[in-house]
Design an enzyme around this catalytic site. Structure first.
Site, PDB file in Angstrom:
ATOM      1  N   CYS A  74       0.857  -1.127  -0.102  1.00  0.00           N
ATOM      2  CA  CYS A  74      -0.062   0.090  -0.025  1.00  0.00           C
ATOM      3  C   CYS A  74       0.808   1.304  -0.050  1.00  0.00           C
ATOM      4  CB  CYS A  74      -1.102   0.133   1.221  1.00  0.00           C
ATOM      5  SG  CYS A  74      -2.145   1.478   1.121  1.00  0.00           S
ATOM      6  N   CYS A  75       1.827   1.353   0.834  1.00  0.00           N
ATOM      7  CA  CYS A  75       2.794   2.495   0.926  1.00  0.00           C
ATOM      8  C   CYS A  75       3.579   2.497  -0.485  1.00  0.00           C
ATOM      9  CB  CYS A  75       3.768   2.199   1.878  1.00  0.00           C
ATOM     10  SG  CYS A  75       3.253   2.651   3.617  1.00  0.00           S
ATOM     11  N   CYS A  94      -1.283   7.945   7.478  1.00  0.00           N
ATOM     12  CA  CYS A  94      -2.546   7.780   6.937  1.00  0.00           C
ATOM     13  C   CYS A  94      -3.495   7.488   7.866  1.00  0.00           C
ATOM     14  CB  CYS A  94      -2.366   6.759   5.859  1.00  0.00           C
ATOM     15  SG  CYS A  94      -1.601   7.239   4.378  1.00  0.00           S
ATOM     16  N   CYS A 112      -3.574   3.690   9.248  1.00  0.00           N
ATOM     17  CA  CYS A 112      -2.417   3.070   9.789  1.00  0.00           C
ATOM     18  C   CYS A 112      -1.760   3.798  10.912  1.00  0.00           C
ATOM     19  CB  CYS A 112      -1.131   3.113   8.649  1.00  0.00           C
ATOM     20  SG  CYS A 112      -1.986   2.036   7.362  1.00  0.00           S
ATOM     21  N   CYS A 171       7.638   3.925   6.439  1.00  0.00           N
ATOM     22  CA  CYS A 171       6.731   3.755   5.135  1.00  0.00           C
ATOM     23  C   CYS A 171       7.894   3.500   3.852  1.00  0.00           C
ATOM     24  CB  CYS A 171       6.110   4.929   4.468  1.00  0.00           C
ATOM     25  SG  CYS A 171       7.198   6.484   4.127  1.00  0.00           S
TER      26      CYS A 171
END
Length: 235
Positions: A122-123, A205, A208, A231
């Site tokens: 995702c990162c 985010c 997270c 990240c």
């Protein structure tokens, strides 16, 4: 002609940092903008360090470019802060860089709630790839890393070879303590993310980032349910 990542070796970085070692943050920024000019960008997450750096940058280059990686998953408080910063520093060029995939497209291609199943992926999609795209337009970038933030940042220098993004990373705040950061914010009455007052020392985010209990590592609220602590931007 500004310094180029490809032309510098280890000895060059050592020499540059030796020349700057007794300089303060404002001097480092003056050197950086004098060297790179419009080929320098500040990648800002709009945490409290970011507020200090933006204020310092505004004193050196009033039309500097500030880049924010807009993952589409940030807290509303973060977006509200960006609007406040735009009003306070109207001549700064604040750009929001979006991922190639919308959240809906990401869910369709990679499954729902990817940040829970594979936070690294995702990162990568929402931060690493967009930053790589944006930094390709510049010769160097500024980061708000401080040495005391974590063991992985303890050896950060003012001028760093960035092999991940084939760039030069400049970190003017390496010697600042958290106390000094907040002293500057209060002295200059800077805006900051309201979540800092709600036990969020490090803000990423929304999905997270969790609040941190007193005495815990300040970054323990990031990716709290995994072994992930970065990240990937600063590895």
């Amino acid at each position: 002609m500004s310094l180029n990542y490809k032309s510098l070796n280890k000895e060059d970085y050592e020499r540059l940092n030796k020349d700057l070692e007794r300089k303060d943050s404002l001097d480092v920024l003056k050197w950086a903008y004098g060297e790179f000019g419009d080929r320098l960008v500040y990648s800002c997450s709009f945490g409290v360090e970011g507020m200090v750096l933006i204020d310092l940058i505004s004193k050196v280059k009033k039309d500097a470019t500030i880049l924010f990686l807009d993952t589409d998953f940030h807290f509303k408080e973060t977006y509200e802060l960006i609007e406040k910063v735009k009003k306070r520093y109207p001549t700064l060029n604040i750009e929001l860089a979006k991922p190639e995939l919308t959240p809906e497209q990401q869910a369709e291609q990679h499954g729902d709630r990817l940040w829970e199943r594979d936070p690294d992926a995702c990162c990568n999609l929402r931060k690493m790839v967009p930053l790589e795209r944006e930094l390709s337009r510049y010769n160097a970038w500024i980061s708000g890393l401080r040495r005391e933030q974590s063991p992985t940042r303890a050896n950060t220098q003012f001028v760093n070879q960035d092999n991940r993004f084939n760039s030069i990373k400049i970190c003017p705040l390496i010697h600042w303590t958290e106390e000094e950061i907040w002293m500057y914010v209060k002295l200059h009455q800077l805006d900051y993310n309201e979540l800092h007052d709600k036990r969020f020392p490090s803000i990423g985010c929304e999905y997270c980032t969790k609040p941190v209990a007193k005495g815990e590592d300040p970054r323990s609220g990031r990716w709290a349910n995994s072994a992930k602590t970065e990240c990937g931007l600063h590895k």
